[in-house]
Design an enzyme around this catalytic site. Sequence first.
Site, PDB file in Angstrom:
ATOM      1  CB  ILE A  12      -0.967  -0.002   1.208  1.00 25.19           C
ATOM      2  CG1 ILE A  12      -1.776  -1.301   1.231  1.00 25.19           C
ATOM      3  CG2 ILE A  12      -1.904   1.199   1.153  1.00 25.19           C
ATOM      4  CD1 ILE A  12      -2.554  -1.545   2.526  1.00 25.19           C
ATOM      5  CB  SER A 124      -6.992  -3.490   9.876  1.00 23.64           C
ATOM      6  OG  SER A 124      -7.642  -4.647   9.419  1.00 23.64           O
ATOM      7  CB  THR A 126      -8.701  -6.973  11.527  1.00 29.80           C
ATOM      8  OG1 THR A 126      -8.742  -8.225  12.173  1.00 29.80           O
ATOM      9  CG2 THR A 126      -7.583  -6.154  12.094  1.00 29.80           C
ATOM     10  CE1 TYR A 148      -1.794  -6.450  10.925  1.00 31.14           C
ATOM     11  CE2 TYR A 148      -4.045  -7.225  10.640  1.00 31.14           C
ATOM     12  CZ  TYR A 148      -3.036  -6.344  10.319  1.00 31.14           C
ATOM     13  OH  TYR A 148      -3.262  -5.359   9.394  1.00 31.14           O
ATOM     14  CE  LYS A 152      -2.340  -2.759  11.397  1.00 26.76           C
ATOM     15  NZ  LYS A 152      -1.302  -1.803  11.052  1.00 26.76           N
ATOM     16  CG  ASN A 198      -4.199 -11.325   2.418  1.00 20.91           C
ATOM     17  OD1 ASN A 198      -3.112 -10.791   2.612  1.00 20.91           O
ATOM     18  ND2 ASN A 198      -5.089 -11.436   3.369  1.00 20.91           N
TER      19      ASN A 198
HETATM   20  P1  NAD Z   1       3.459  -4.597   3.492  1.00 18.32           P
HETATM   21  O1  NAD Z   1       4.026  -5.690   4.332  1.00 18.32           O
HETATM   22  O2  NAD Z   1       3.558  -4.715   2.030  1.00 18.32           O
HETATM   23  O3  NAD Z   1       4.058  -3.190   3.941  1.00 18.32           O
HETATM   24  C1  NAD Z   1       4.497  -2.935   5.235  1.00 18.32           C
HETATM   25  C2  NAD Z   1       5.913  -2.385   5.125  1.00 18.32           C
HETATM   26  O4  NAD Z   1       6.405  -2.082   6.427  1.00 18.32           O
HETATM   27  C3  NAD Z   1       6.882  -3.373   4.500  1.00 18.32           C
HETATM   28  O5  NAD Z   1       7.589  -2.718   3.465  1.00 18.32           O
HETATM   29  C4  NAD Z   1       7.817  -3.760   5.638  1.00 18.32           C
HETATM   30  O6  NAD Z   1       9.114  -4.057   5.192  1.00 18.32           O
HETATM   31  C5  NAD Z   1       7.758  -2.515   6.498  1.00 18.32           C
HETATM   32  N1  NAD Z   1       8.072  -2.693   7.914  1.00 18.32           N
HETATM   33  C6  NAD Z   1       7.550  -3.578   8.797  1.00 18.32           C
HETATM   34  N2  NAD Z   1       8.061  -3.382  10.022  1.00 18.32           N
HETATM   35  C7  NAD Z   1       8.929  -2.334   9.918  1.00 18.32           C
HETATM   36  C8  NAD Z   1       9.759  -1.657  10.830  1.00 18.32           C
HETATM   37  N3  NAD Z   1       9.833  -1.985  12.128  1.00 18.32           N
HETATM   38  N4  NAD Z   1      10.519  -0.637  10.376  1.00 18.32           N
HETATM   39  C9  NAD Z   1      10.483  -0.258   9.071  1.00 18.32           C
HETATM   40  N5  NAD Z   1       9.711  -0.867   8.157  1.00 18.32           N
HETATM   41  C10 NAD Z   1       8.937  -1.891   8.579  1.00 18.32           C
HETATM   42  O7  NAD Z   1       1.925  -4.435   3.935  1.00 18.32           O
HETATM   43  P2  NAD Z   1       0.775  -3.550   3.306  1.00 18.32           P
HETATM   44  O8  NAD Z   1      -0.263  -4.471   2.793  1.00 18.32           O
HETATM   45  O9  NAD Z   1       1.351  -2.505   2.436  1.00 18.32           O
HETATM   46  O10 NAD Z   1       0.198  -2.915   4.636  1.00 18.32           O
HETATM   47  C11 NAD Z   1       0.581  -1.615   5.092  1.00 18.32           C
HETATM   48  C12 NAD Z   1      -0.103  -1.361   6.420  1.00 18.32           C
HETATM   49  O11 NAD Z   1      -1.519  -1.492   6.255  1.00 18.32           O
HETATM   50  C13 NAD Z   1       0.282  -2.348   7.508  1.00 18.32           C
HETATM   51  O12 NAD Z   1       0.356  -1.666   8.737  1.00 18.32           O
HETATM   52  C14 NAD Z   1      -0.880  -3.319   7.512  1.00 18.32           C
HETATM   53  O13 NAD Z   1      -1.046  -3.935   8.782  1.00 18.32           O
HETATM   54  C15 NAD Z   1      -2.052  -2.407   7.191  1.00 18.32           C
HETATM   55  N6  NAD Z   1      -3.183  -3.100   6.593  1.00 18.32           N
HETATM   56  C16 NAD Z   1      -3.006  -3.907   5.508  1.00 18.32           C
HETATM   57  C17 NAD Z   1      -4.094  -4.603   4.973  1.00 18.32           C
HETATM   58  C18 NAD Z   1      -3.918  -5.539   3.810  1.00 18.32           C
HETATM   59  O14 NAD Z   1      -4.762  -6.414   3.623  1.00 18.32           O
HETATM   60  N7  NAD Z   1      -2.882  -5.394   2.990  1.00 18.32           N
HETATM   61  C19 NAD Z   1      -5.383  -4.461   5.541  1.00 18.32           C
HETATM   62  C20 NAD Z   1      -5.530  -3.604   6.631  1.00 18.32           C
HETATM   63  C21 NAD Z   1      -4.429  -2.930   7.161  1.00 18.32           C
HETATM   64  N1  UFG Z   2      -9.837 -17.204   1.209  1.00 19.02           N
HETATM   65  C1  UFG Z   2      -9.929 -18.436   0.583  1.00 19.02           C
HETATM   66  N2  UFG Z   2      -8.773 -19.028   0.188  1.00 19.02           N
HETATM   67  C2  UFG Z   2      -7.542 -18.458   0.365  1.00 19.02           C
HETATM   68  C3  UFG Z   2      -7.470 -17.201   1.003  1.00 19.02           C
HETATM   69  C4  UFG Z   2      -8.647 -16.614   1.420  1.00 19.02           C
HETATM   70  O1  UFG Z   2     -11.031 -18.972   0.410  1.00 19.02           O
HETATM   71  O2  UFG Z   2      -6.529 -19.074  -0.015  1.00 19.02           O
HETATM   72  C5  UFG Z   2     -11.086 -16.539   1.628  1.00 19.02           C
HETATM   73  C6  UFG Z   2     -11.201 -16.277   3.119  1.00 19.02           C
HETATM   74  O3  UFG Z   2     -11.745 -17.403   3.786  1.00 19.02           O
HETATM   75  C7  UFG Z   2     -12.099 -15.034   3.165  1.00 19.02           C
HETATM   76  C8  UFG Z   2     -11.727 -14.291   1.871  1.00 19.02           C
HETATM   77  O4  UFG Z   2     -11.107 -15.249   1.027  1.00 19.02           O
HETATM   78  O5  UFG Z   2     -13.449 -15.419   3.072  1.00 19.02           O
HETATM   79  C9  UFG Z   2     -10.745 -13.139   2.102  1.00 19.02           C
HETATM   80  O6  UFG Z   2      -9.617 -13.624   2.830  1.00 19.02           O
HETATM   81  P1  UFG Z   2      -8.281 -12.761   2.965  1.00 19.02           P
HETATM   82  O7  UFG Z   2      -7.308 -13.583   3.750  1.00 19.02           O
HETATM   83  O8  UFG Z   2      -7.841 -12.267   1.642  1.00 19.02           O
HETATM   84  O9  UFG Z   2      -8.763 -11.486   3.776  1.00 19.02           O
HETATM   85  P2  UFG Z   2      -9.419 -11.362   5.221  1.00 19.02           P
HETATM   86  O10 UFG Z   2     -10.716 -10.638   5.038  1.00 19.02           O
HETATM   87  O11 UFG Z   2      -9.453 -12.641   5.935  1.00 19.02           O
HETATM   88  O12 UFG Z   2      -8.363 -10.428   5.973  1.00 19.02           O
HETATM   89  C10 UFG Z   2      -7.801  -9.278   5.348  1.00 19.02           C
HETATM   90  C11 UFG Z   2      -6.397  -9.055   5.889  1.00 19.02           C
HETATM   91  C12 UFG Z   2      -6.451  -8.699   7.341  1.00 19.02           C
HETATM   92  C13 UFG Z   2      -7.338  -7.518   7.503  1.00 19.02           C
HETATM   93  C14 UFG Z   2      -8.701  -7.808   6.946  1.00 19.02           C
HETATM   94  C15 UFG Z   2      -9.613  -6.623   7.052  1.00 19.02           C
HETATM   95  O13 UFG Z   2      -5.617 -10.221   5.746  1.00 19.02           O
HETATM   96  O14 UFG Z   2      -5.180  -8.356   7.777  1.00 19.02           O
HETATM   97  O15 UFG Z   2      -8.589  -8.164   5.579  1.00 19.02           O
HETATM   98  O16 UFG Z   2      -8.978  -5.508   6.563  1.00 19.02           O
HETATM   99  F1  UFG Z   2      -7.431  -7.232   8.810  1.00 19.02           F
END
Ligand code: NAD
Ligand code: UFG
Length: 337
Positions: A12, A124, A126, A148, A152, A198
Amino acid sequence: MSILITGGAGYIGSHTDLCLLNEGYDIVVVDNYDNSSPEALRRVMELTGKTFPYYEADACDEEKLAEIMKKHGVDSVIHFAGLKAVGESVRIPLRYYENNLLSTIRLLKAMETVGVKKMIFSSSATVYSADNQVPLTETGKLGCTNPYGWTKYMNEQILRDAAVADKELTVVLLRYFNPVGAHESGRIGEDPSGIPNNLMPYISQTAVGRRDHLTVYGNDYNTHDGTGVRDYIHVMDLARGHVAAVRYADTFKGSDAINLGTGVGYSVLDMVHAFEEANHIKVPYVIGARRPGDIDTVYSNPAKAKEKLGWQAEKTLVDMCRDQWNWQSHNPNGYAK
Ligand code: NAD
Ligand code: UFG
């Protein structure tokens, strides 16, 4: 004036870097590359035609953060840095609490030292308790089921408390739903290490042949086809939401939590079929058992984001599927050569 982006090399973060640069903002990135590669930053520079400073540093290193913010005249921070794998957080909770909580606390202290007063935080969906009604609104009951999620939840509380204590501080807590897709160029995208947790990266890695088949986790949920329903949001819409949040942070003091989602839920099988149709490619799948901790249906009420940020998601499901595949098919092994 410049924006510090922690975790700016991640999924992101890299898309948000690009949007901010295109909107004329100066940025400085800090990442320890725990789950990313500096190659993403090089590609952001290539796509925008702009350069920016970036540091391999830990977001828990208070002194380093203060030094960087001072050097680059930072006036706001977007804090993406964090560990995000739900299953791993159950196995090694202390690593999650240490990294995700300490980074926020040290960042806040460093901001205090240098007088930076605006923070946008990656929260999130979550954080919402499973017993809320959908669509989820920001006033819904909070509660988590894994370490996790608790990081948050606790980070939100820490940030709210900090904003109560310091009347000059502004904190925007962005609660993301399910980010998917990639920049339309296919040059940057999500590059999960190991086996994806995911759904969307699992689908695209299956389509490209890196995985044999997708396992659909359960088809006996209380949804239109029995598979889990989620609110998938295009990562470029999400990135634009951060630009809007940076602007919003200029308009108030205190803390505010805002959902970033589309308000529309799609099932696992909806996603598989949409991906197949958008890209004319088959995604082999089998129906498996439910994944522990998953619930039937999660989607947002995005009204507050529209009202406060003037933002709403614009990209379609077809855009999400096409851009996910464009990235995956041109980079079958992610950023690795
Ligand atoms: P990502 O893992 O691609 O990005 C997170 C980045 O943070 C990575 O580049 C990692 O190297 C860096 N990082 C981790 N710990 C660190 C530290 N101590 N110091 C410096 N860098 C550090 O994940 P993302 O999907 O881009 O998510 C970004 C943020 O959004 C995260 O906080 C994640 O929890 C939150 N978020 C993600 C999702 C999702 O589904 N992708 C959903 C809800 C919230
Ligand atoms: N799923 C499958 N097969 C897979 C992976 C996922 O069927 O191999 C299903 C899951 O059961 C769920 C849906 O696809 O019904 C989405 O699952 P994800 O793991 O992609 O996403 P979640 O909604 O479980 O969780 C994600 C992030 C969390 C975040 C949350 C809400 O992983 O960190 O969205 O933002 F907190």
